[in-house]
Design an enzyme around this catalytic site. Sequence first.
Site, PDB file in Angstrom:
ATOM      1  N   GLU A 279       0.832  -1.202   0.000  1.00 48.12           N
ATOM      2  CA  GLU A 279       0.000   0.000   0.000  1.00 48.12           C
ATOM      3  C   GLU A 279       0.867   1.253   0.000  1.00 48.12           C
ATOM      4  OE1 GLU A 279      -3.395   0.036  -0.345  1.00 48.12           O
ATOM      5  OE2 GLU A 279      -3.005  -2.073  -0.738  1.00 48.12           O
ATOM      6  N   TRP A 282       2.025   1.667  -3.528  1.00 53.53           N
ATOM      7  CA  TRP A 282       0.987   2.310  -4.344  1.00 53.53           C
ATOM      8  C   TRP A 282       1.081   3.827  -4.203  1.00 53.53           C
ATOM      9  CZ3 TRP A 282      -2.106   1.093  -8.175  1.00 53.53           C
ATOM     10  CH2 TRP A 282      -2.546  -0.226  -8.373  1.00 53.53           C
ATOM     11  N   TRP A 310     -19.621  10.502 -21.039  1.00 53.71           N
ATOM     12  CA  TRP A 310     -20.253  10.292 -19.740  1.00 53.71           C
ATOM     13  C   TRP A 310     -21.644  10.901 -19.738  1.00 53.71           C
ATOM     14  CZ3 TRP A 310     -17.532   6.979 -16.964  1.00 53.71           C
ATOM     15  CH2 TRP A 310     -16.140   6.934 -17.101  1.00 53.71           C
ATOM     16  N   ASN A 345     -10.991   1.992   2.474  1.00 50.67           N
ATOM     17  CA  ASN A 345     -10.441   1.865   1.121  1.00 50.67           C
ATOM     18  C   ASN A 345     -11.271   0.963   0.220  1.00 50.67           C
ATOM     19  OD1 ASN A 345      -8.230   2.452  -0.780  1.00 50.67           O
ATOM     20  ND2 ASN A 345      -7.872   0.251  -0.666  1.00 50.67           N
ATOM     21  N   TRP A 363     -15.728  10.434 -13.845  1.00 52.90           N
ATOM     22  CA  TRP A 363     -14.932  10.202 -12.646  1.00 52.90           C
ATOM     23  C   TRP A 363     -14.453  11.500 -12.011  1.00 52.90           C
ATOM     24  CZ3 TRP A 363      -9.939  12.058 -12.790  1.00 52.90           C
ATOM     25  CH2 TRP A 363      -9.406  12.312 -14.067  1.00 52.90           C
ATOM     26  N   TRP A 386      -9.254   7.053  -8.372  1.00 55.71           N
ATOM     27  CA  TRP A 386     -10.437   7.279  -9.206  1.00 55.71           C
ATOM     28  C   TRP A 386     -10.216   6.805 -10.640  1.00 55.71           C
ATOM     29  CZ3 TRP A 386     -15.433   8.184  -8.762  1.00 55.71           C
ATOM     30  CH2 TRP A 386     -15.918   8.532  -7.500  1.00 55.71           C
TER      31      TRP A 386
END
Length: 479
Positions: A279, A282, A310, A345, A363, A386
């Site tokens: 993590e 990331w 969208w 998360n 998004w 996202w």
Amino acid sequence: MHSALVWFRRDLRTHDHTALYHALRGARRVFCAFVFDREILDALPDRRDRRVEFIHAAVAELAQGLDALARTAGGAGGGLIVRHGRADGIIPQLARELGVAQVFANRDYEPAAIARDRRVAERLAADGVGFADFKDQVIFERDEVLTQAGQPFRVFTPYRNAWLRKLDGFHLQSYPVEKYAARLAAPPAGHALPDLAALGFEATNLSELRLPPGMSGGRRLCAEFRARIDRYREARDFPAVKGVSYLSPHLRFGTVSVRELAAFAWHRGGVGAETWLSELIWRDFFHMILWHHPHVADAAFRPECDRIRWDDAPELFAAWCEGRTGYPIVDAAMRQLEQTGYMHNRLRMIAASFLTKDLGIDWRLGERHFAAKLLDYDLAANNGGWQWAASTGCDAQPYFRIFNPVAQSQKFDAQGRFIRRYLPELAQVPDRFIHAPWTMGGLDQQAARARIGQDYPAPVVDHAAARERTLARFAAIKG
């Protein structure tokens, strides 16, 4: 040099602090400053922003900590100069007032921060003052982890493997600030910490939440997490369980040291610690992506995804924001965010997938909503998460990864404990219906006091139909 100034930003701690260490080693007298930057604060829409209160508490503790650090080291006392205004004007002004030779700061990777630091450096240079910045909020930055071809990675797993190969004890060494702390200088008179009202903000419910601010809060949460890190892998996906670290706000504002955290996980070993270390990787990965591809702040990582059409659906977006989509796991997640400024998360992934792939909404709208609400908001991580969920970012998975909100709910909140915590109107719904309460018959709804369409909303969208629309939406840009 005779004197220097350390400009604190996303690093509100007194220990293992790169810029502070280098300033103390290089100067006989070191002043410290923090600016409540109006360029950032004035743009916040809510005067009851939890982040400002979190920062305010951390800054107060930092000022006391710097003074105590200096006295413990035999100095006359230190402290923190606190100003409220535009940082790009105040820091050069402070440098002139204090007569320092150089300003030290820890590096920021956001485009707006990079532009701000460039302005500050130019104004300092015009006065003959140097500006030096250092890596502090990540383990590896910018070009430190590259492919064999010398290019930035675009997919996480090979990046993680290269990151781990490069990691050694040197990159996890702490900076011994305490050794030189007697050189800390006390702030001049008239630099007291302004209260929240003076900054134009009001107190929030931060004190009621389980996310204590400041260095002391970070230490407390670290100690708690270390006791359960071995169970992290199997517990982290269940929002009703205390399985995650809850350290993200402290990493965001630097009240903990990422080096110390990574060193603990690295030396601890085992699947729990290794999963949590991933993590942190990331986090480095998304900062690297933002550095090399600053366009992601406003556009898709993959340019072809900016051709996605969208839906313009303000009523559906409002339902998502307010936690009234009719899907309990999504609504509970959104209410957790609204009430606490935090979201688990796993729930962030579910909520983001629902907005983009069930509701078909851009998004960027969801990203901005999270940016306004999250206590731990970080541009790199928020944007990366996202775009991962929307399948517009650097992700090895194809666009047809679409979370089924009911299946996710059944898997990660099987007894509905988390759902009932944030959706009290569903408190009496039996477990077998809690994930999809619209499947209850009329008598069951009446018995549970959860009439669909009255006490709790009907689903705003059919997941199966939405999935087909999403597949068609992405197929359109492939053709």
